[in-house]
Design a protein around this motif. Structure first.
Motif, PDB file in Angstrom:
ATOM      1  N   ASN A   1       0.777  -1.142   0.024  1.00 29.52           N
ATOM      2  CA  ASN A   1       0.075  -0.035   0.134  1.00 29.52           C
ATOM      3  C   ASN A   1       0.984   1.349  -0.111  1.00 29.52           C
ATOM      4  O   ASN A   1       0.517   2.119  -0.629  1.00 29.52           O
ATOM      5  N   ARG A   2       1.939   1.165   0.788  1.00 24.45           N
ATOM      6  CA  ARG A   2       2.983   2.350   0.760  1.00 24.45           C
ATOM      7  C   ARG A   2       3.222   2.539  -0.659  1.00 24.45           C
ATOM      8  O   ARG A   2       3.595   3.799  -0.864  1.00 24.45           O
ATOM      9  N   ILE A   3       3.873   1.539  -1.132  1.00 18.80           N
ATOM     10  CA  ILE A   3       4.465   1.782  -2.663  1.00 18.80           C
ATOM     11  C   ILE A   3       3.460   2.191  -3.639  1.00 18.80           C
ATOM     12  O   ILE A   3       3.855   3.047  -4.365  1.00 18.80           O
ATOM     13  N   ALA A   4       2.301   1.637  -3.621  1.00 24.92           N
ATOM     14  CA  ALA A   4       1.184   2.262  -4.477  1.00 24.92           C
ATOM     15  C   ALA A   4       0.725   3.698  -4.187  1.00 24.92           C
ATOM     16  O   ALA A   4       0.792   4.560  -5.410  1.00 24.92           O
ATOM     17  N   VAL A   5       0.986   4.269  -3.029  1.00 26.27           N
ATOM     18  CA  VAL A   5       0.583   5.522  -2.602  1.00 26.27           C
ATOM     19  C   VAL A   5       1.875   6.399  -3.300  1.00 26.27           C
ATOM     20  O   VAL A   5       1.564   7.473  -3.881  1.00 26.27           O
ATOM     21  N   PHE A   6       3.045   6.069  -2.998  1.00 29.44           N
ATOM     22  CA  PHE A   6       4.239   6.464  -3.631  1.00 29.44           C
ATOM     23  C   PHE A   6       4.157   6.656  -5.104  1.00 29.44           C
ATOM     24  O   PHE A   6       4.326   7.753  -5.442  1.00 29.44           O
ATOM     25  N   ASN A   7       3.544   5.387  -5.585  1.00 29.78           N
ATOM     26  CA  ASN A   7       3.419   5.403  -7.099  1.00 29.78           C
ATOM     27  C   ASN A   7       2.481   6.615  -7.557  1.00 29.78           C
ATOM     28  O   ASN A   7       2.582   7.398  -8.658  1.00 29.78           O
ATOM     29  N   ILE A   8       1.400   6.761  -6.820  1.00 36.35           N
ATOM     30  CA  ILE A   8       0.357   7.651  -7.234  1.00 36.35           C
ATOM     31  C   ILE A   8       0.887   9.097  -6.847  1.00 36.35           C
ATOM     32  O   ILE A   8       0.423   9.974  -8.032  1.00 36.35           O
ATOM     33  N   VAL A   9       1.465   9.392  -6.238  1.00 38.68           N
ATOM     34  CA  VAL A   9       2.245  10.866  -5.759  1.00 38.68           C
ATOM     35  C   VAL A   9       3.051  10.922  -6.996  1.00 38.68           C
ATOM     36  O   VAL A   9       3.079  12.122  -7.430  1.00 38.68           O
ATOM     37  N   ILE A  10       3.931  10.119  -7.260  1.00 41.48           N
ATOM     38  CA  ILE A  10       4.977  10.416  -8.481  1.00 41.48           C
ATOM     39  C   ILE A  10       4.145  10.601  -9.760  1.00 41.48           C
ATOM     40  O   ILE A  10       4.544  11.642 -10.514  1.00 41.48           O
ATOM     41  N   ALA A  11       3.186   9.859  -9.940  1.00 38.60           N
ATOM     42  CA  ALA A  11       2.382  10.194 -11.452  1.00 38.60           C
ATOM     43  C   ALA A  11       1.788  11.406 -11.246  1.00 38.60           C
ATOM     44  O   ALA A  11       1.494  12.256 -12.173  1.00 38.60           O
ATOM     45  N   LEU A  12       1.143  11.638  -9.862  1.00 40.08           N
ATOM     46  CA  LEU A  12       0.664  13.103 -10.108  1.00 40.08           C
ATOM     47  C   LEU A  12       1.472  14.323 -10.248  1.00 40.08           C
ATOM     48  O   LEU A  12       1.200  15.294 -10.897  1.00 40.08           O
ATOM     49  N   VAL A  13       2.731  14.315  -9.879  1.00 38.14           N
ATOM     50  CA  VAL A  13       3.706  15.159 -10.075  1.00 38.14           C
ATOM     51  C   VAL A  13       4.210  15.010 -11.566  1.00 38.14           C
ATOM     52  O   VAL A  13       4.499  16.301 -11.967  1.00 38.14           O
ATOM     53  N   ASN A  14       4.185  14.215 -12.087  1.00 36.58           N
ATOM     54  CA  ASN A  14       4.621  13.941 -13.439  1.00 36.58           C
ATOM     55  C   ASN A  14       3.263  14.662 -14.367  1.00 36.58           C
ATOM     56  O   ASN A  14       3.677  15.292 -15.229  1.00 36.58           O
ATOM     57  N   VAL A  15       2.146  14.387 -13.696  1.00 37.92           N
ATOM     58  CA  VAL A  15       0.827  14.994 -14.556  1.00 37.92           C
ATOM     59  C   VAL A  15       1.129  16.601 -14.483  1.00 37.92           C
ATOM     60  O   VAL A  15       1.118  17.432 -15.495  1.00 37.92           O
ATOM     61  N   GLY A  16       1.616  17.003 -13.110  1.00 35.73           N
ATOM     62  CA  GLY A  16       1.706  18.409 -12.872  1.00 35.73           C
ATOM     63  C   GLY A  16       2.825  19.060 -13.944  1.00 35.73           C
ATOM     64  O   GLY A  16       2.611  20.102 -14.430  1.00 35.73           O
ATOM     65  N   ILE A  17       3.819  18.588 -14.097  1.00 40.68           N
ATOM     66  CA  ILE A  17       5.002  18.878 -14.898  1.00 40.68           C
ATOM     67  C   ILE A  17       4.692  18.897 -16.109  1.00 40.68           C
ATOM     68  O   ILE A  17       4.851  19.824 -17.174  1.00 40.68           O
ATOM     69  N   PHE A  18       3.573  17.865 -16.738  1.00 42.00           N
ATOM     70  CA  PHE A  18       3.255  17.861 -18.160  1.00 42.00           C
ATOM     71  C   PHE A  18       2.494  19.169 -18.273  1.00 42.00           C
ATOM     72  O   PHE A  18       2.555  19.770 -19.368  1.00 42.00           O
ATOM     73  N   ILE A  19       1.455  19.181 -17.544  1.00 43.88           N
ATOM     74  CA  ILE A  19       0.558  20.422 -17.502  1.00 43.88           C
ATOM     75  C   ILE A  19       1.507  21.590 -17.622  1.00 43.88           C
ATOM     76  O   ILE A  19       1.013  22.696 -18.338  1.00 43.88           O
ATOM     77  N   TYR A  20       2.337  21.979 -16.891  1.00 41.30           N
ATOM     78  CA  TYR A  20       3.004  23.016 -16.806  1.00 41.30           C
ATOM     79  C   TYR A  20       3.935  23.208 -18.115  1.00 41.30           C
ATOM     80  O   TYR A  20       3.950  24.421 -18.887  1.00 41.30           O
ATOM     81  N   GLN A  21       4.549  22.181 -18.525  1.00 43.55           N
ATOM     82  CA  GLN A  21       5.274  22.179 -19.698  1.00 43.55           C
ATOM     83  C   GLN A  21       4.126  22.534 -21.097  1.00 43.55           C
ATOM     84  O   GLN A  21       4.820  23.199 -22.108  1.00 43.55           O
ATOM     85  N   VAL A  22       3.150  22.120 -20.949  1.00 46.43           N
ATOM     86  CA  VAL A  22       2.389  22.351 -22.121  1.00 46.43           C
ATOM     87  C   VAL A  22       1.796  23.697 -22.206  1.00 46.43           C
ATOM     88  O   VAL A  22       1.482  24.393 -23.152  1.00 46.43           O
ATOM     89  N   PHE A  23       1.141  24.182 -20.929  1.00 43.86           N
ATOM     90  CA  PHE A  23       0.289  25.298 -21.110  1.00 43.86           C
ATOM     91  C   PHE A  23       1.033  26.809 -20.361  1.00 43.86           C
ATOM     92  O   PHE A  23       0.732  27.650 -20.734  1.00 43.86           O
ATOM     93  N   TYR A  24       2.199  26.350 -19.443  1.00 42.95           N
ATOM     94  CA  TYR A  24       2.822  27.567 -19.060  1.00 42.95           C
ATOM     95  C   TYR A  24       4.206  27.898 -19.591  1.00 42.95           C
ATOM     96  O   TYR A  24       4.708  28.921 -19.067  1.00 42.95           O
TER      97      TYR A  24
END
Length: 64
Positions: free
Chosen positions: A39-62
C-alpha cells in the motif's frame, strides 16, 4: 509410534490445534505487513504520477 500417529508428535490433539492456530496467526501477521508495504508503494507511485502530470501540464500550458 502411537503418539506420532494421533497427535503428530505433540502427544495431545489440542496441542496440535494450538500450534496450527499460532502458525495461522503468524501467517496472517506476515500477510498484513506485506500488504502495508504494498500500500505504501502504491501511494508513493500515485504521488509520483501526480507530480509527473503536474509537470506535463506546466510544460504544455505555461511554458513560454
Amino acid at each position: 509410534m502411537s503418539i506420532h500417529e494421533q497427535g503428530g508428535g505433540f502427544g495431545d490433539p489440542d496441542a496440535v490445534k494450538e500450534h496450527e492456530r499460532k502458525i495461522d496467526l503468524l501467517k496472517h501477521k506476515q500477510i498484513q505487513e506485506v500488504s502495508k508495504s504494498n500500500n505504501r508503494i502504491a501511494v508513493f507511485n500515485i504521488v509520483i504520477a501526480l507530480v509527473n502530470v503536474g509537470i506535463f501540464i506546466y510544460q504544455v500550458f505555461y511554458r513560454k
